[in-house]
Design an enzyme around this catalytic site. Structure first.
Site, PDB file in Angstrom:
ATOM      1  N   CYS A 127       6.469  -1.820   6.446  1.00 11.16           N
ATOM      2  CA  CYS A 127       5.316  -2.611   6.853  1.00 11.16           C
ATOM      3  C   CYS A 127       4.077  -2.301   6.027  1.00 11.16           C
ATOM      4  O   CYS A 127       3.112  -3.070   6.049  1.00 11.16           O
ATOM      5  CB  CYS A 127       5.017  -2.389   8.337  1.00 11.16           C
ATOM      6  SG  CYS A 127       4.445  -0.725   8.726  1.00 11.16           S
TER       7      CYS A 127
ATOM      8  N   ARG B 223       4.387  -0.531   2.614  1.00 11.99           N
ATOM      9  CA  ARG B 223       4.664  -0.108   1.245  1.00 11.99           C
ATOM     10  C   ARG B 223       5.864  -0.856   0.667  1.00 11.99           C
ATOM     11  O   ARG B 223       6.745  -1.318   1.398  1.00 11.99           O
ATOM     12  CB  ARG B 223       4.888   1.396   1.152  1.00 11.99           C
ATOM     13  CG  ARG B 223       6.155   1.937   1.761  1.00 11.99           C
ATOM     14  CD  ARG B 223       6.237   3.458   1.605  1.00 11.99           C
ATOM     15  NE  ARG B 223       5.119   4.105   2.266  1.00 11.99           N
ATOM     16  CZ  ARG B 223       4.095   4.688   1.623  1.00 11.99           C
ATOM     17  NH1 ARG B 223       4.080   4.724   0.296  1.00 11.99           N
ATOM     18  NH2 ARG B 223       3.115   5.246   2.299  1.00 11.99           N
TER      19      ARG B 223
ATOM     20  N   ARG C  43       6.900   9.429  11.928  1.00 14.73           N
ATOM     21  CA  ARG C  43       8.273   9.807  11.621  1.00 14.73           C
ATOM     22  C   ARG C  43       9.165   8.615  11.323  1.00 14.73           C
ATOM     23  O   ARG C  43      10.318   8.791  10.909  1.00 14.73           O
ATOM     24  CB  ARG C  43       8.871  10.596  12.796  1.00 14.73           C
ATOM     25  CG  ARG C  43       8.061  11.804  13.231  1.00 14.73           C
ATOM     26  CD  ARG C  43       7.715  12.721  12.064  1.00 14.73           C
ATOM     27  NE  ARG C  43       8.912  13.247  11.415  1.00 14.73           N
ATOM     28  CZ  ARG C  43       8.918  13.721  10.174  1.00 14.73           C
ATOM     29  NH1 ARG C  43       7.820  13.691   9.434  1.00 14.73           N
ATOM     30  NH2 ARG C  43      10.023  14.203   9.651  1.00 14.73           N
TER      31      ARG C  43
ATOM     32  N   SER D   2      14.883  -2.199  13.378  1.00 17.32           N
ATOM     33  CA  SER D   2      14.594  -0.803  13.710  1.00 17.32           C
ATOM     34  C   SER D   2      13.273  -0.654  14.452  1.00 17.32           C
ATOM     35  O   SER D   2      13.156   0.176  15.358  1.00 17.32           O
ATOM     36  CB  SER D   2      14.570   0.037  12.426  1.00 17.32           C
ATOM     37  OG  SER D   2      13.584  -0.436  11.522  1.00 17.32           O
ATOM     38  N   TYR D   3      12.271  -1.462  14.077  1.00 19.37           N
ATOM     39  CA  TYR D   3      10.993  -1.383  14.770  1.00 19.37           C
ATOM     40  C   TYR D   3      11.121  -1.872  16.209  1.00 19.37           C
ATOM     41  O   TYR D   3      10.424  -1.382  17.101  1.00 19.37           O
ATOM     42  CB  TYR D   3       9.933  -2.203  14.026  1.00 19.37           C
ATOM     43  CG  TYR D   3       9.059  -1.374  13.119  1.00 19.37           C
ATOM     44  CD1 TYR D   3       9.562  -0.250  12.476  1.00 19.37           C
ATOM     45  CD2 TYR D   3       7.726  -1.703  12.907  1.00 19.37           C
ATOM     46  CE1 TYR D   3       8.780   0.519  11.649  1.00 19.37           C
ATOM     47  CE2 TYR D   3       6.918  -0.939  12.077  1.00 19.37           C
ATOM     48  CZ  TYR D   3       7.451   0.165  11.450  1.00 19.37           C
ATOM     49  OH  TYR D   3       6.671   0.937  10.638  1.00 19.37           O
TER      50      TYR D   3
END
Length: 474
Positions: free
Chosen positions: A48, A50, A119, A210-211
């Site tokens: 989100c 880079r 993390r 994953s988010y």
């Protein structure tokens, strides 16, 4: 081989520019390896905040291969994103050699994140390597680099307080949303006063990646027990079964009765197959949540509110780099929209001492990795030295054994096996004792030559990048 990285993040670019640059990022790694001869391997990190490419380049000392790879990869990014080649070349920070290692280890440890110490990036680094393996674009050097980065990140998390605070982009977003949700009277009954619980809040989650999983975990940690998931890709039911939430098919209906929307699908960053990369393709992709849908949902909420003065405000949290939510949603009455730009402005500071301790772990790991990597060049020289020593041992043992055989023959005797073994042990001990100093000298010389060769490439990095930028402009 030379390590080369082209990186862009929230530190160098605004999020709008980063969003444009990383459109179509999923195909860049394969294109770089498939079409650029010197590039032997690639791993792409796209998150989100880079967009980074790590390359294993078969580069001679003079650096032409690095120059070619830099220019070529910038052109590949331009073709996949729709930006011009000049913009792509100027958007990246280019690193070579040890700087690549230090930067990746810093990123994996969360020290370069928007929320320092978060993390989530550790998992994203692991997934980047897994995706490169699946695409067949990784290399032995990149495998070792990324695996060591993950181990270093784990050490930072366990040996410092950096990973103990539960920092993450998701957590920061929910903290901001919580300010507007605090003390809210809910249709399903008020949340217990003063305990900070989100029990009774109804949340709609958009996305199943994953988010989304991290969001479910963070919501449950806050006591939220009513989460509904929507995915226009059709994966909502599978995600819901795996995470114990409720799937929804009609987004507008779900929004009408929601308190909070967390959107993290990133669907606009995935160019449809066959879509042209002409600069307009990304803009043509529809928002997952547009203003019209929110307006319809608010109208339904108002109708359901009946005699109440106005429906409860709706808080929308957009965690996708390639915005899931139309920015015009912020103009809809009764809607509060937070995006990554808002989160960046509210990112908390971290104690300097904690960061320093984490940095020392990263620096030491990066130095060890480089010593090991360059040491491979010395290994060949040391192996050759051992081979030569063994040849010498065999020759001296043969001479000594022949001498002993002659001496014993004069007495009518022959050497026993134990005599020959004793001769071999004595010769090997003497030769190897003298070998230690030679090994140290040969290894030091080989390391010095390896460092000098890499320095010849690294020292000219700025010139190479300038040349690459000029090359793509022509």
């Amino acid at each position: 081989m030379v390590l080369l990285s082209l990186t862009a993040s929230h530190r160098e670019l605004d999020l709008d520019a980063l969003e444009r640059l990383s459109t179509g990022s999923g195909s860049v790694g394969r294109a770089a390896v498939g079409a650029c001869g010197p590039v032997q391997g690639s791993v792409v990190i796209s998150t989100c905040n880079r967009f980074e490419l790590y390359l294993d380049v078969d580069a001679p000392v003079h650096g032409d291969a690095v120059r070619h790879a830099t220019r070529h990869v910038a052109a590949v990014v331009a073709a996949s994103s729709g930006v011009t080649a000049e913009v792509a070349a100027e958007s990246f920070t280019v690193r070579t050699g040890p700087e690549v290692t230090e930067h990746l280890f810093t990123v994996a440890a969360g020290l370069d994140s928007m929320v320092v110490g978060e993390r989530e990036i550790a998992g994203q680094v692991k997934r980047a390597l897994a995706e490169a393996r699946a695409d067949g674009t990784t290399s032995k050097t990149l495998e070792l680099l990324f695996q060591t980065a993950s181990r270093t990140s784990k050490r930072v998390g366990t040996q410092t307080e950096l990973g103990a605070a539960g920092r993450s982009v998701v957590a920061l977003g929910l903290d901001l949303a919580g300010r507007d949700l605090a003390g809210r009277e809910l249709r399903r009954g008020p949340a217990p006063a003063g305990d900070g619980s989100w029990r009774g809040l109804r949340v709609v989650l958009i996305g199943t990646g994953s988010y989304a999983g991290a969001s479910v975990a963070a919501l449950r940690a806050r006591g939220c027990d009513d989460v509904r998931v929507y995915s226009r890709s059709g994966r909502a039911e599978v995600f819901a079964q795996g995470h114990g939430v409720e799937p929804v098919r009609d987004l507008v209906t779900a929004l009408a009765d929601a308190d909070l929307v967390v959107s993290c699908s990133g669907a606009r960053g995935r160019r449809p197959a066959g879509a042209p990369a002409d600069g307009g393709a990304e803009a043509s992709l529809e928002y997952v949540l547009d203003a019209a849908a929110v307006v319809r949902a608010r109208e339904r909420a108002a109708a359901a509110a009946g005699d109440e003065p106005e429906p409860r405000p709706l808080v929308v949290l957009d965690l996708a780099l390639h915005r899931d939510v139309d920015p015009r949603v912020a103009d809809v009455e009764g809607v509060l929209l937070y995006d990554l730009g808002t989160l960046k402005a509210h990112a908390p500071a971290t104690a300097a001492g904690v960061v320093d301790r984490a940095r020392s772990i990263v620096d030491a790991a990066a130095a060890d990795f480089e010593e090991t990597r360059l040491g491979r060049a010395a290994d060949a020289a040391v192996v050759a030295l051992f081979d030569a020593a063994e040849e010498r041992v065999r020759a001296e043992v043969d001479v000594a054994t022949e001498r002993l055989t002659t001496e014993l023959a004069a007495r009518g005797e022959t050497p026993e096996e134990g005599d020959v073994d004793a001769i071999a042990r004595d010769v090997r001990k003497r030769v190897h004792s003298a070998l230690h100093g030679q090994i140290v000298a040969v290894r030091a010389d080989a390391l010095a030559r390896a460092r000098a060769e890499e320095a010849a490439v690294v020292s000219g990095a700025e010139a190479l990048v300038t040349g690459a930028e000029r090359g793509v402009r022509r």
